[in-house]
Design a protein around this motif. Structure first.
Motif, PDB file in Angstrom:
ATOM      1  N   CYS A 169      26.238  11.022 -25.794  1.00 55.42           N
ATOM      2  CA  CYS A 169      25.114  11.729 -25.455  1.00 55.42           C
ATOM      3  C   CYS A 169      24.864  12.308 -24.761  1.00 55.42           C
ATOM      4  N   ALA A 170      24.146  13.717 -24.312  1.00 56.63           N
ATOM      5  CA  ALA A 170      24.319  14.615 -22.913  1.00 56.63           C
ATOM      6  C   ALA A 170      24.452  13.694 -22.007  1.00 56.63           C
ATOM      7  N   ARG A 186      27.958  11.948 -21.708  1.00 57.28           N
ATOM      8  CA  ARG A 186      28.965  13.034 -21.410  1.00 57.28           C
ATOM      9  C   ARG A 186      28.945  13.890 -20.100  1.00 57.28           C
ATOM     10  N   ARG A 187      27.565  13.670 -19.617  1.00 56.31           N
ATOM     11  CA  ARG A 187      28.055  13.980 -18.069  1.00 56.31           C
ATOM     12  C   ARG A 187      28.078  12.811 -17.066  1.00 56.31           C
TER      13      ARG A 187
END
Length: 339
Positions: free
Chosen positions: A93-94, A97-98
């Motif tokens: 998910c975002a 990934r960050r």
């Protein structure tokens, strides 16, 4: 083996369930102590949107390793006393990934989205286990909730140059106080309970303000040369303290919200823009477990004073009910599964 279930809002019962067996990458743990969390109270009250019933609570954990899957590294051994990182992440998910898997969109925390550790035995992947041989079982059970407060301080970018006000002196707020103090910040504790404010001083607060004793904003203005605190950390989770945080903080300051308000919050957005505030949420923790373990190893936190009650498993449901009826009367309730 025994397991405590929250069966419905306001209901709990002990049940017998089948014992688990570790998969190749898992360890089997014998639960020793479990701390009740604010999310457990929300579940008991029917106000936790992440939970379906029935649910076994428990993610503030002290446990002993009793069996190992075939793929567990050799440096993890039976008999080790451990705590557990209770969250999962999807890796896709975002948030993941960050590099912020603590806020994974699909996270499943023990005791919330999946059954927790308030049972005689449970299994977790070996890489979720944290060993700390110099800590007592009680200290091990406090690592997780204190880490929530430590992460909020990291989110707030607290330094030794900051004045930090922490609203709410429960266990998570005490973690934020201890972390801010360890960074050299000047910490002001805010609560409605004098005993919790005294505890906050022992955790590192340089000053304490009872919000029932007068106008909090005027008091903090007087303590900060009229500027207000550089950082305000909200660790209560009710609409009044959500609004209070943005009223108290200095212009261009940072507000960090840990508490999850269960009711809608109405803001005067003038404060956001006119003060040009950084408004930050703080969820779970990233790499704070080792930092908290180090603090506890140094005996720099008033562990014994934070424990309001220790109950056997047979009385865990009654303790939840008592906490529900008088939340201000407790800082931390521990369930001793060997009592």
């Amino acid at each position: 083996m025994r397991a405590l279930y929250i069966t419905e809002p306001g209901g709990s019962e002990l049940r017998d369930i089948e014992p688990p067996h570790p998969k190749p990458n898992e360890v089997l743990l014998k639960t020793r102590l479990i701390g009740f969390c604010g999310t457990d109270l929300s579940t008991y009250r029917g106000k936790n949107p992440l939970v379906s019933y029935p649910r076994i609570p428990g993610h503030e954990i002290a446990a002993t390793v009793v069996d190992l899957g075939a793929e567990v590294p050799n440096d993890i051994r039976t008999g080790a006393e451990v705590t557990v990182y209770p969250n999962t992440c999807c890796g896709k998910c975002a948030s993941c990934r960050r590099g912020r898997p603590n806020a994974c969109k699909f996270n499943q925390t023990l005791g919330n989205q999946r059954d927790g550790a308030l049972t005689d035995y449970f299994c977790v992947p070996w890489d979720k286990v944290y060993r700390a041989p110099d800590l007592s079982l009680c200290e091990l059970a406090l690592v997780e909730p204190l880490s929530v407060g430590f992460h909020a301080v990291e989110r707030g970018r607290v330094t030794e140059h900051d004045i930090v006000a922490v609203i709410g002196c429960g266990m998570v707020g005490l973690g934020a106080i201890a972390s801010s103090s360890s960074r050299g910040a000047n910490v002001i504790a805010v609560d409605v309970d004098e005993s919790k404010l005294q505890l906050a001083r022992k955790a590192g607060a340089g000053a304490a303000v009872n919000s029932r004793a007068g106008n909090v904003e005027q008091t903090l203005q007087g303590m900060t040369d009229g500027f207000g605190p550089d950082v305000v950390i909200e660790a209560v989770g009710v609409p009044d303290t959500y609004r209070l945080a943005v009223e108290l903080v200095a212009h261009t300051g940072r507000v960090v919200y840990i508490g999850w308000a269960k009711d809608p919050v109405t803001f005067d957005t003038k404060n956001f823009v006119h003060k040009e505030l950084d408004i930050l949420g703080s969820r779970n923790y990233l790499n704070e477990f080792p930092t908290v373990i180090d603090l506890l190893c140094q005996k720099r936190f008033p562990v014994n004073e934070t424990i309001s009650r220790v109950v056997p498993m047979s009385e865990a449901g009654d303790a939840l009910r008592a906490w529900c009826d008088a939340p201000q009367a407790f800082t931390k309730i521990l369930v001793d599964l060997e009592a």
